[in-house]
Design a protein around this motif. Structure first.
Motif, PDB file in Angstrom:
ATOM      1  N   SER A 112       0.466  -1.170   0.056  1.00 55.61           N
ATOM      2  CA  SER A 112      -0.597   0.244   0.259  1.00 55.61           C
ATOM      3  C   SER A 112       0.766   0.794   0.021  1.00 55.61           C
ATOM      4  CB  SER A 112      -0.790   0.172   1.389  1.00 55.61           C
ATOM      5  OG  SER A 112      -0.224  -0.073   2.245  1.00 55.61           O
ATOM      6  N   SER A 113       2.073   1.071  -0.076  1.00 57.93           N
ATOM      7  CA  SER A 113       3.058   2.052  -0.258  1.00 57.93           C
ATOM      8  C   SER A 113       4.623   1.755   0.138  1.00 57.93           C
ATOM      9  CB  SER A 113       2.901   2.858   1.923  1.00 57.93           C
ATOM     10  OG  SER A 113       3.629   4.231   1.269  1.00 57.93           O
ATOM     11  N   MET A 114       5.169   2.995  -0.291  1.00 54.59           N
ATOM     12  CA  MET A 114       6.751   2.656  -0.298  1.00 54.59           C
ATOM     13  C   MET A 114       7.209   2.818   0.800  1.00 54.59           C
ATOM     14  SD  MET A 114       7.406   4.583  -3.452  1.00 54.59           S
ATOM     15  CE  MET A 114       6.305   6.865  -2.923  1.00 54.59           C
ATOM     16  N   ASP A 135      23.453   4.678   7.298  1.00 58.15           N
ATOM     17  CA  ASP A 135      23.790   3.965   8.289  1.00 58.15           C
ATOM     18  C   ASP A 135      22.287   2.919   8.971  1.00 58.15           C
ATOM     19  OD1 ASP A 135      26.088   3.809   6.983  1.00 58.15           O
ATOM     20  OD2 ASP A 135      26.785   4.400   8.908  1.00 58.15           O
ATOM     21  N   GLN A 136      21.633   3.865   8.692  1.00 59.80           N
ATOM     22  CA  GLN A 136      20.512   2.940   9.704  1.00 59.80           C
ATOM     23  C   GLN A 136      19.502   2.703   8.519  1.00 59.80           C
ATOM     24  OE1 GLN A 136      20.169   3.558  12.833  1.00 59.80           O
ATOM     25  NE2 GLN A 136      21.772   4.835  13.286  1.00 59.80           N
ATOM     26  N   GLY A 137      19.294   3.225   7.245  1.00 60.56           N
ATOM     27  CA  GLY A 137      18.405   2.749   6.928  1.00 60.56           C
ATOM     28  C   GLY A 137      16.753   3.240   7.021  1.00 60.56           C
ATOM     29  N   ALA A 138      16.062   1.961   7.090  1.00 61.58           N
ATOM     30  CA  ALA A 138      14.365   2.432   7.096  1.00 61.58           C
ATOM     31  C   ALA A 138      13.843   1.448   8.218  1.00 61.58           C
ATOM     32  CB  ALA A 138      13.767   2.544   5.818  1.00 61.58           C
ATOM     33  N   THR A 139      13.214   1.589   8.942  1.00 58.79           N
ATOM     34  CA  THR A 139      13.003   0.662   9.945  1.00 58.79           C
ATOM     35  C   THR A 139      10.945  -0.078   9.454  1.00 58.79           C
ATOM     36  OG1 THR A 139      13.940   1.318  11.845  1.00 58.79           O
ATOM     37  CG2 THR A 139      11.688  -0.245  12.803  1.00 58.79           C
ATOM     38  N   ILE A 140      10.865  -1.097   9.665  1.00 60.38           N
ATOM     39  CA  ILE A 140       9.705  -2.405   9.167  1.00 60.38           C
ATOM     40  C   ILE A 140       8.892  -2.389  10.412  1.00 60.38           C
ATOM     41  CG2 ILE A 140       8.005  -3.653   8.030  1.00 60.38           C
ATOM     42  CD1 ILE A 140      10.960  -3.498   5.897  1.00 60.38           C
ATOM     43  N   ARG A 141       7.747  -2.083  10.893  1.00 57.83           N
ATOM     44  CA  ARG A 141       7.658  -2.292  11.632  1.00 57.83           C
ATOM     45  C   ARG A 141       6.316  -3.297  12.307  1.00 57.83           C
ATOM     46  NH1 ARG A 141       7.536   2.724  12.691  1.00 57.83           N
ATOM     47  NH2 ARG A 141       5.515   3.300  12.785  1.00 57.83           N
ATOM     48  N   VAL A 142       6.170  -4.839  12.801  1.00 59.55           N
ATOM     49  CA  VAL A 142       5.128  -5.635  12.774  1.00 59.55           C
ATOM     50  C   VAL A 142       4.302  -5.984  13.697  1.00 59.55           C
ATOM     51  CG1 VAL A 142       4.724  -7.377  11.242  1.00 59.55           C
ATOM     52  CG2 VAL A 142       6.827  -6.283  10.158  1.00 59.55           C
ATOM     53  N   SER A 169       6.203   1.998   7.873  1.00 65.08           N
ATOM     54  CA  SER A 169       7.688   2.355   8.193  1.00 65.08           C
ATOM     55  C   SER A 169       7.368   3.593   8.283  1.00 65.08           C
ATOM     56  CB  SER A 169       7.925   1.740   6.914  1.00 65.08           C
ATOM     57  OG  SER A 169       9.207   2.695   7.129  1.00 65.08           O
ATOM     58  N   GLY A 170       7.965   4.491   9.027  1.00 69.78           N
ATOM     59  CA  GLY A 170       6.978   6.353   9.530  1.00 69.78           C
ATOM     60  C   GLY A 170       5.577   5.888   9.881  1.00 69.78           C
ATOM     61  N   VAL A 187       2.566   0.475   5.140  1.00 73.42           N
ATOM     62  CA  VAL A 187       3.374  -0.059   3.939  1.00 73.42           C
ATOM     63  C   VAL A 187       3.003  -1.457   3.273  1.00 73.42           C
ATOM     64  CG1 VAL A 187       5.164   0.937   4.873  1.00 73.42           C
ATOM     65  CG2 VAL A 187       5.526  -1.260   5.489  1.00 73.42           C
ATOM     66  N   LEU A 188       2.288  -2.034   4.524  1.00 73.71           N
ATOM     67  CA  LEU A 188       1.580  -3.524   3.914  1.00 73.71           C
ATOM     68  C   LEU A 188      -0.507  -3.097   4.504  1.00 73.71           C
ATOM     69  CD1 LEU A 188       3.627  -6.578   4.998  1.00 73.71           C
ATOM     70  CD2 LEU A 188       3.429  -5.522   2.469  1.00 73.71           C
ATOM     71  N   SER A 189      -1.330  -3.593   3.554  1.00 71.85           N
ATOM     72  CA  SER A 189      -3.023  -4.152   3.418  1.00 71.85           C
ATOM     73  C   SER A 189      -3.137  -4.959   3.508  1.00 71.85           C
ATOM     74  CB  SER A 189      -3.418  -2.888   3.312  1.00 71.85           C
ATOM     75  OG  SER A 189      -3.405  -2.509   1.673  1.00 71.85           O
ATOM     76  N   LYS A 190      -4.172  -5.351   3.596  1.00 69.61           N
ATOM     77  CA  LYS A 190      -4.571  -6.695   3.659  1.00 69.61           C
ATOM     78  C   LYS A 190      -3.918  -7.818   3.852  1.00 69.61           C
ATOM     79  CE  LYS A 190      -8.417  -5.830   0.010  1.00 69.61           C
ATOM     80  NZ  LYS A 190      -9.425  -5.822  -0.533  1.00 69.61           N
ATOM     81  N   ALA A 191      -2.754  -7.927   4.423  1.00 68.39           N
ATOM     82  CA  ALA A 191      -2.030  -8.580   4.777  1.00 68.39           C
ATOM     83  C   ALA A 191      -2.584 -10.203   5.816  1.00 68.39           C
ATOM     84  CB  ALA A 191      -0.476  -7.893   5.570  1.00 68.39           C
TER      85      ALA A 191
END
Lengths: 149, 142
Positions: free
Chosen positions: B89-91, B98-105, B126-127, B131-135
């Motif tokens: 649903s989103s990028m 060095d940090q990159g991005a964080t994905i919280r599940v 993420s932020g 980033v996922l829907s209908k998961a």
């Protein structure tokens, strides 16, 4: 440019089988950052009831797009790959994929539709062993941004 | 298949402990190599910007794999996952640092089915973006 709807219903069978190796499973597990021993250690896999190491649930992405890739790169389809993002993905399992499997993949373009300014295309891939045992079915929907504009 | 979570001990509405997964540029390079998806939007900032993206973005499948890991870690056996599907649903924008991005599940048991199966619905952010829907994963428990 709109995608060519004539492609709906076309099936592409992978020209060669896909042999699942322990090495490839380990590489894929490392690439997704997953240290689970069931992907690496045969004894751990056996302890969990599997004959050999198994692959992560999203592993079939490695080989299921090969057949459809032939269709997606066909100029007659009209897909601008630079504008493609992944829309939806699903994996439906009969049983886990495991090291030693020799798999055949038949990919069918099941749907092409416009959603707003975008084109969406769905491919279903039926994955079986060379002996004909059904293993999993995957559904992949890609979005071509601006394709319907 | 021997999931370590028992069907009889799981209740509808039960929350699963959230988890965070880091994604840096090097992870995307590894994922590109292992998956065979070399689309430059996942590793080339210059190219990503020319096609209208804010920066390099993670492969949707990398994010999906983190959701998969979340479910398989909970279930105890990756082979317990019988169905797993998502909508992207989103990028996930991955900066060149060095940090990159964080994905919280996070996840919740939405339904109990026959044959020791349960439906787990996932939320991945993420932020502030979902980033996922209908998961949704169907997992066969012990």
């Amino acid at each position: 440019m709109a995608l060519n709807r004539d492609f709906v219903g076309r099936t592409y069978v992978s020209p060669s089988t896909y042999e699942v190796s322990r090495v490839k499973i380990r590489e894929f597990a490392a690439a997704i950052g997953d240290p689970n021993p069931i992907y690496r250690d045969r004894e751990a896999a056996k302890a969990a009831g599997h004959p050999d190491v198994i692959a992560p649930p999203t592993f079939p992405i490695v080989f299921t797009l090969t057949g459809a890739g032939e269709a997606l790169s066909d100029p007659d389809l009209g897909l601008n790959y630079a504008m493609v993002v992944h829309g939806e993905q699903r994996f439906e399992y009969v049983r886990p994929i495991r090291a030693g499997d020799e798999l055949v993949c038949a990919s069918t373009i099941t749907e092409i539709r416009s959603v707003g300014r975008n084109e969406m295309l769905t491919v279903r891939s039926d994955v079986t062993t060379v002996e004909g045992e059904a293993v999993c079915t995957t559904y992949n929907t890609i979005v071509e941004r601006g394709g319907a504009a | 298949m021997t999931a370590t979570i028992k069907y009889d001990e799981v209740e509808v509405g039960q929350q699963i402990e959230p988890a965070e997964y880091n994604v840096r540029r090097v992870d995307l390079v590894m994922y590109a190599g292992a998956s065979g998806d070399y689309n430059p939007i996942h590793w080339n900032e210059r190219f990503a910007k020319t096609v209208g993206l804010p920066d390099v973005i993670a492969h949707g499948m990398y994010t999906m794999a983190q959701g998969g890991r979340y479910v398989t870690d909970w279930a105890g056996d990756p082979g317990a996952v019988v169905d797993y599907g998502v909508r992207f649903s989103s990028m996930v924008v991955v900066p060149d640092d060095d940090q990159g991005a964080t994905i919280r599940v996070s996840g919740v048991v939405e339904q109990k089915l026959d044959d020791n199966k349960v439906v787990v619905v996932l939320t991945a952010k993420s932020g502030d973006s979902r980033v996922l829907s209908k998961a949704r994963a169907v997992v066969r428990l012990a």
